[in-house]
Motif scaffolding. Sequence first.
Motif, mmCIF file in Angstrom:
data_model
loop_
_atom_site.group_PDB
_atom_site.id
_atom_site.type_symbol
_atom_site.label_atom_id
_atom_site.label_comp_id
_atom_site.label_asym_id
_atom_site.label_seq_id
_atom_site.Cartn_x
_atom_site.Cartn_y
_atom_site.Cartn_z
ATOM 1 N N PRO A 47 38.901 -68.030 14.567
ATOM 2 C CA PRO A 47 40.246 -67.531 14.835
ATOM 3 C C PRO A 47 41.114 -68.606 15.487
ATOM 4 O O PRO A 47 40.604 -69.470 16.205
ATOM 5 C CB PRO A 47 40.029 -66.371 15.808
ATOM 6 C CG PRO A 47 38.566 -66.131 15.864
ATOM 7 C CD PRO A 47 37.891 -67.360 15.359
ATOM 8 N N LYS A 48 42.388 -68.567 15.201
ATOM 9 C CA LYS A 48 43.343 -69.476 15.834
ATOM 10 C C LYS A 48 43.502 -69.041 17.287
ATOM 11 O O LYS A 48 43.672 -67.861 17.575
ATOM 12 C CB LYS A 48 44.687 -69.398 15.102
ATOM 13 C CG LYS A 48 45.803 -70.139 15.759
ATOM 14 C CD LYS A 48 45.989 -71.496 15.172
ATOM 15 C CE LYS A 48 47.284 -72.062 15.728
ATOM 16 N NZ LYS A 48 47.269 -73.421 15.975
ATOM 17 N N VAL A 49 43.424 -70.005 18.189
ATOM 18 C CA VAL A 49 43.574 -69.747 19.616
ATOM 19 C C VAL A 49 44.905 -70.330 20.062
ATOM 20 O O VAL A 49 45.205 -71.493 19.790
ATOM 21 C CB VAL A 49 42.403 -70.367 20.417
ATOM 22 C CG1 VAL A 49 42.591 -70.119 21.902
ATOM 23 C CG2 VAL A 49 41.068 -69.814 19.934
ATOM 24 N N VAL B 250 29.831 -60.915 13.812
ATOM 25 C CA VAL B 250 29.226 -61.143 15.120
ATOM 26 C C VAL B 250 29.931 -62.263 15.869
ATOM 27 O O VAL B 250 30.478 -63.194 15.266
ATOM 28 C CB VAL B 250 27.714 -61.454 14.994
ATOM 29 C CG1 VAL B 250 26.993 -60.355 14.225
ATOM 30 C CG2 VAL B 250 27.453 -62.793 14.337
ATOM 31 N N ARG B 251 29.908 -62.151 17.217
ATOM 32 C CA ARG B 251 30.476 -63.198 18.063
ATOM 33 C C ARG B 251 29.912 -63.091 19.471
ATOM 34 O O ARG B 251 29.347 -62.054 19.842
ATOM 35 C CB ARG B 251 31.998 -63.138 18.100
ATOM 36 C CG ARG B 251 32.572 -61.916 18.778
ATOM 37 C CD ARG B 251 34.088 -61.856 18.578
ATOM 38 N NE ARG B 251 34.658 -60.705 19.216
ATOM 39 C CZ ARG B 251 35.414 -60.755 20.307
ATOM 40 N NH1 ARG B 251 35.681 -61.906 20.883
ATOM 41 N NH2 ARG B 251 35.914 -59.653 20.829
ATOM 42 N N LEU C 271 26.520 -69.893 18.342
ATOM 43 C CA LEU C 271 27.750 -69.170 18.663
ATOM 44 C C LEU C 271 27.885 -69.157 20.174
ATOM 45 O O LEU C 271 26.929 -68.814 20.876
ATOM 46 C CB LEU C 271 27.696 -67.735 18.137
ATOM 47 C CG LEU C 271 27.496 -67.540 16.635
ATOM 48 C CD1 LEU C 271 27.383 -66.056 16.303
ATOM 49 C CD2 LEU C 271 28.613 -68.191 15.841
ATOM 50 N N THR C 272 29.064 -69.523 20.664
ATOM 51 C CA THR C 272 29.275 -69.566 22.108
ATOM 52 C C THR C 272 30.615 -68.938 22.470
ATOM 53 O O THR C 272 31.516 -68.827 21.623
ATOM 54 C CB THR C 272 29.258 -71.018 22.645
ATOM 55 O OG1 THR C 272 30.456 -71.687 22.227
ATOM 56 C CG2 THR C 272 28.035 -71.785 22.162
ATOM 57 N N ARG D 235 34.054 -69.896 20.193
ATOM 58 C CA ARG D 235 34.721 -68.686 19.670
ATOM 59 C C ARG D 235 34.475 -68.446 18.183
ATOM 60 O O ARG D 235 35.196 -67.697 17.536
ATOM 61 C CB ARG D 235 36.221 -68.727 19.949
ATOM 62 C CG ARG D 235 36.557 -68.754 21.421
ATOM 63 C CD ARG D 235 38.064 -68.759 21.664
ATOM 64 N NE ARG D 235 38.353 -69.018 23.056
ATOM 65 C CZ ARG D 235 38.599 -70.215 23.566
ATOM 66 N NH1 ARG D 235 38.603 -71.289 22.805
ATOM 67 N NH2 ARG D 235 38.855 -70.347 24.844
ATOM 68 N N LYS D 236 33.461 -69.091 17.615
ATOM 69 C CA LYS D 236 33.146 -68.874 16.204
ATOM 70 C C LYS D 236 32.587 -67.475 16.011
ATOM 71 O O LYS D 236 31.923 -66.931 16.904
ATOM 72 C CB LYS D 236 32.134 -69.907 15.710
ATOM 73 C CG LYS D 236 32.694 -71.306 15.630
ATOM 74 C CD LYS D 236 31.669 -72.284 15.127
ATOM 75 C CE LYS D 236 32.284 -73.680 15.073
ATOM 76 N NZ LYS D 236 31.298 -74.672 14.615
#
Length: 191
Positions: free
Chosen positions: A25-27, A82-83, A111-112, A116-117
């Motif tokens: 996602p764009k942050v 999932v995240r 994933l962390t 944020r993936k």
Amino acid sequence: MSELKAHPKISATTTTIEGILVLEPKVFGDERGWFMESFNNQDFFHATGLKVEFVQDNHSFSRQATLRGMHYQLEKTQGKLVRVISGAVFDVSVDLRKSTSTFGKWFGIELTADNRKQLWIPPGLAHGFLVLSPTAEFLYKTTDYYDPQSEVCLVWNDPTVAIQWPLSSGAIPNLNVRDSAGLSWINAPKF
């Protein structure tokens, strides 16, 4: 891996397993902090081309070296988004779909909370994760409801699948009874 489509709010990248996508996602950040849309159905469709309906959200908290998995359901098969919102995990999926070119293969990714993936895991795959940080909070959306009667567990350390978990040589993760008694690849039902 290759990007599927460019989208202003989310990017989707293919993986080595047919159908698994890494979403970023764009942050939007400034000196106050940051903001992101963790899920937007319209943007998800535009980035992935997938029309999915999520019916359940799950949230787990786990301590370091806990391994949850490798789970799947024979009925009410679940697609998962999932995240991680706190800490870090090594997330793994195994393809149980006989019709794919990636049948029997596994894919793993860290994933962390910081990267944020997110990972889209289509139905027909076993899924699990190993907690790498002192603790981790894991969130996931599912496309069908939990069905304990049809749940199956593929053993985490099956030699045929040969998942390369990031564990010290000879280390055994923290497992519950069900996960430690998972089925071998040979005995696990496939799709």
